[in-house]
Design an enzyme around this catalytic site. Structure first.
Site, PDB file in Angstrom:
ATOM      1  N   TYR A 136       0.827  -1.214   0.000  1.00 17.63           N
ATOM      2  CA  TYR A 136       0.000   0.000   0.000  1.00 17.63           C
ATOM      3  C   TYR A 136       0.863   1.268   0.000  1.00 17.63           C
ATOM      4  CZ  TYR A 136      -3.785  -3.223   1.514  1.00 17.63           C
ATOM      5  OH  TYR A 136      -4.694  -4.246   1.629  1.00 17.63           O
ATOM      6  N   LYS A 187       5.192 -14.427   2.130  1.00 14.02           N
ATOM      7  CA  LYS A 187       4.931 -15.320   0.995  1.00 14.02           C
ATOM      8  C   LYS A 187       6.235 -15.435   0.228  1.00 14.02           C
ATOM      9  CE  LYS A 187       2.275 -17.772  -1.693  1.00 14.02           C
ATOM     10  NZ  LYS A 187       1.815 -19.108  -1.307  1.00 14.02           N
ATOM     11  N   ASP A 220      -0.922 -18.022   2.993  1.00 14.83           N
ATOM     12  CA  ASP A 220      -2.052 -18.912   2.695  1.00 14.83           C
ATOM     13  C   ASP A 220      -2.184 -19.984   3.780  1.00 14.83           C
ATOM     14  OD1 ASP A 220       0.451 -19.626   1.726  1.00 14.83           O
ATOM     15  OD2 ASP A 220      -0.303 -20.756   0.015  1.00 14.83           O
ATOM     16  N   ASP A 244      -3.825  -6.984   6.628  1.00 15.11           N
ATOM     17  CA  ASP A 244      -5.144  -6.391   6.401  1.00 15.11           C
ATOM     18  C   ASP A 244      -6.170  -7.515   6.237  1.00 15.11           C
ATOM     19  OD1 ASP A 244      -7.148  -4.613   5.806  1.00 15.11           O
ATOM     20  OD2 ASP A 244      -6.439  -4.114   3.792  1.00 15.11           O
ATOM     21  N   ASP A 248      -9.183  -9.136   9.152  1.00 13.79           N
ATOM     22  CA  ASP A 248     -10.625  -9.270   8.922  1.00 13.79           C
ATOM     23  C   ASP A 248     -11.074 -10.697   9.231  1.00 13.79           C
ATOM     24  OD1 ASP A 248     -11.064  -6.637   8.078  1.00 13.79           O
ATOM     25  OD2 ASP A 248     -12.413  -7.273   6.467  1.00 13.79           O
TER      26      ASP A 248
HETATM   27  P1  ATP Z   1     -14.576  -0.640   4.189  1.00 14.91           P
HETATM   28  O1  ATP Z   1     -14.340  -0.930   2.738  1.00 14.91           O
HETATM   29  O2  ATP Z   1     -15.090   0.761   4.443  1.00 14.91           O
HETATM   30  O3  ATP Z   1     -13.484  -1.056   5.128  1.00 14.91           O
HETATM   31  P2  ATP Z   1     -15.830  -3.095   4.649  1.00 14.91           P
HETATM   32  O4  ATP Z   1     -15.830  -3.679   3.296  1.00 14.91           O
HETATM   33  O5  ATP Z   1     -14.846  -3.572   5.657  1.00 14.91           O
HETATM   34  O6  ATP Z   1     -15.807  -1.522   4.591  1.00 14.91           O
HETATM   35  P3  ATP Z   1     -17.826  -2.805   6.533  1.00 14.91           P
HETATM   36  O7  ATP Z   1     -18.370  -1.459   6.374  1.00 14.91           O
HETATM   37  O8  ATP Z   1     -16.825  -2.975   7.630  1.00 14.91           O
HETATM   38  O9  ATP Z   1     -17.269  -3.303   5.189  1.00 14.91           O
HETATM   39  O10 ATP Z   1     -19.019  -3.828   6.716  1.00 14.91           O
HETATM   40  C1  ATP Z   1     -18.935  -5.210   6.419  1.00 14.91           C
HETATM   41  C2  ATP Z   1     -20.151  -5.895   7.006  1.00 14.91           C
HETATM   42  O11 ATP Z   1     -20.029  -5.940   8.435  1.00 14.91           O
HETATM   43  C3  ATP Z   1     -21.456  -5.172   6.720  1.00 14.91           C
HETATM   44  O12 ATP Z   1     -22.487  -6.072   6.511  1.00 14.91           O
HETATM   45  C4  ATP Z   1     -21.697  -4.384   7.992  1.00 14.91           C
HETATM   46  O13 ATP Z   1     -23.042  -4.132   8.241  1.00 14.91           O
HETATM   47  C5  ATP Z   1     -21.078  -5.263   9.070  1.00 14.91           C
HETATM   48  N1  ATP Z   1     -20.537  -4.415  10.136  1.00 14.91           N
HETATM   49  C6  ATP Z   1     -19.401  -3.714  10.092  1.00 14.91           C
HETATM   50  N2  ATP Z   1     -19.229  -3.028  11.214  1.00 14.91           N
HETATM   51  C7  ATP Z   1     -20.293  -3.273  11.986  1.00 14.91           C
HETATM   52  C8  ATP Z   1     -20.693  -2.826  13.280  1.00 14.91           C
HETATM   53  N3  ATP Z   1     -19.962  -1.981  14.012  1.00 14.91           N
HETATM   54  N4  ATP Z   1     -21.867  -3.272  13.764  1.00 14.91           N
HETATM   55  C9  ATP Z   1     -22.613  -4.127  13.056  1.00 14.91           C
HETATM   56  N5  ATP Z   1     -22.284  -4.593  11.829  1.00 14.91           N
HETATM   57  C10 ATP Z   1     -21.133  -4.159  11.306  1.00 14.91           C
END
Ligand code: ATP
Length: 354
Positions: A136, A187, A220, A244, A248
């Site tokens: 990044y 990796k 992986d 990152d 998640d």
């Molecule tokens: P970004 O690209 O902005 O990082 P993301 O792709 O990580 O976003 P999020 O906005 O984090 O996506 O949301 C992913 C999923 O998790 C969605 O369905 C969202 O509703 C759920 N989610 C994220 N944070 C919360 C929270 N604090 N409470 C409840 N649900 C959440």
């Protein structure tokens, strides 16, 4: 009385909902503690602000932020603005401009929370993400746009200084945990330059930390280890992109993205550090009042720890855990509580402790 200045940047989507909840809890903690105070200033930088002004951060923005002790950040990302524009417009200029090279992401299954893993209780990890360079770094370009010969490059940049300092940070953090174990993730079988350098520098730094045990995993392979043998991991250090993704996964395995916190640290404290929940703007639930504020509360606890208020930080974590144990859950955790319900429950738990 100790006073800390906090720059609050709620940003987009549920950012404003969870940051408001976080500030409410922080103010209550400070009031009950009596030993420290918080001076909070709001910054309205968001995608709506960008659409109005043409920039997320005004020209003097970083200079203003620099005076604060910490930054409390919500989320950035809106349907109306491409993600790479919003990310590079708000979050990355702060993280990179303030050399917040250590991104710290704890993952643990809080009491009462159900992990999708059978042995989810074994999850107790800290993922350390290199946050200033790597994939990044922003090093790339596009040429011949729209033509058949169009080209796009995105070159990962790894520097000895950048790699050494993140490894040193990771070893120090691992040293402070009971298991004192650090897993190197790269990796380096397929990527034989930057990744091999990562591995080499890791083992150079390891010589200074004989009390920390280490092992090594390809990115992986570590995903399967996270799922199948969670107890074998403690602290993980990985590059910007790899960590990152892994964090998640770690958040999901811990029960929900809605509970996972993160700190973007400038360990030398030459600049303020930034604290934010891992989740993004969550458009699907924005404005419904059901965002889980636990990630932001846990993030606030990390911020208090960094500011030098470990007792208040521990109190907040205890309050969070008593609320999750009582299963006061928003819908992401299978409950029907609102953001306000969870916030009230945490405030009540803090009140009982006082
Ligand atoms: P970004 O690209 O902005 O990082 P993301 O792709 O990580 O976003 P999020 O906005 O984090 O996506 O949301 C992913 C999923 O998790 C969605 O369905 C969202 O509703 C759920 N989610 C994220 N944070 C919360 C929270 N604090 N409470 C409840 N649900 C959440």
């Amino acid at each position: 009385m100790r006073e800390y200045s906090i720059a609050a940047i709620p940003g987009d989507g549920i950012g404003s909902e969870v940051i408001a909840a976080g500030l409410e809890v922080l103010r209550a903690l400070a009031a009950a503690d009596g030993g420290f105070g918080l001076r909070i200033e709001h910054f309205p930088w968001s995608s709506a602000y960008y659409q109005e002004h043409g920039h997320y951060i005004p020209p003097d923005g970083l200079a203003r932020l620099k005076a604060f002790d910490a930054i409390f950040f919500g989320a950035v990302g809106a349907r109306e603005v491409p993600d790479h524009v919003s990310l590079w417009g708000l979050r990355l200029p702060i993280a990179q401009g303030f050399d917040q090279y250590a991104n710290v992401r704890p993952a643990r299954v809080l009491p009462g929370v159900k992990s999708p893993l059978a042995d989810g209780k074994d999850i107790d990890w800290v993922i350390i993400r290199e946050n200033s360079e790597g994939e990044y770094a922003g090093n790339g370009g596009r040429a011949h746009r729209g033509l058949p010969i169009e080209v796009g490059t995105e070159t990962a940049v790894f520097t000895r200084a950048g790699v050494e300092r993140i490894h040193r940070f990771a070893f120090n953090l691992a040293r402070g945990r009971p298991r004192r174990h650090l897993t190197l993730v790269t990796k380096s079988n397929a990527q034989r330059f930057g990744m091999v350098m990562w591995d080499e520098i890791f083992y150079e730094v390891a010589r200074d930390f004989p009390d920390v045990s280490t092992d090594r995993e390809l990115v992986d392979a570590v995903t399967t280890r996270m799922v199948l043998k969670p107890a074998t991991l403690d602290v993980v250090v990985a590059t910007n992109l790899h960590a990152d993704i892994l964090s998640d996964l770690a958040a999901a395995l811990s029960g929900s993205l809605g509970i996972a916190p993160t700190a973007n640290l400038n360990p030398e404290r030459s600049f303020p550090s930034m604290f934010e929940p891992i989740h993004g703007s969550a458009f699907d639930i924005t404005g419904k009042g059901i965002a889980n504020p636990i990630a932001t509360f846990w993030t606030a606890a990390m911020m208090l720890e960094h500011l030098g208020e470990p007792a208040a930080s521990a109190r907040l974590m205890k309050a969070i855990e008593s609320v999750t144990a009582a299963r006061v859950f928003t819908p992401d955790l299978g409950g029907s509580a609102t953001t306000a319900d969870v916030t009230r429950a945490v405030l009540a738990a803090l009140g009982r402790m006082a």
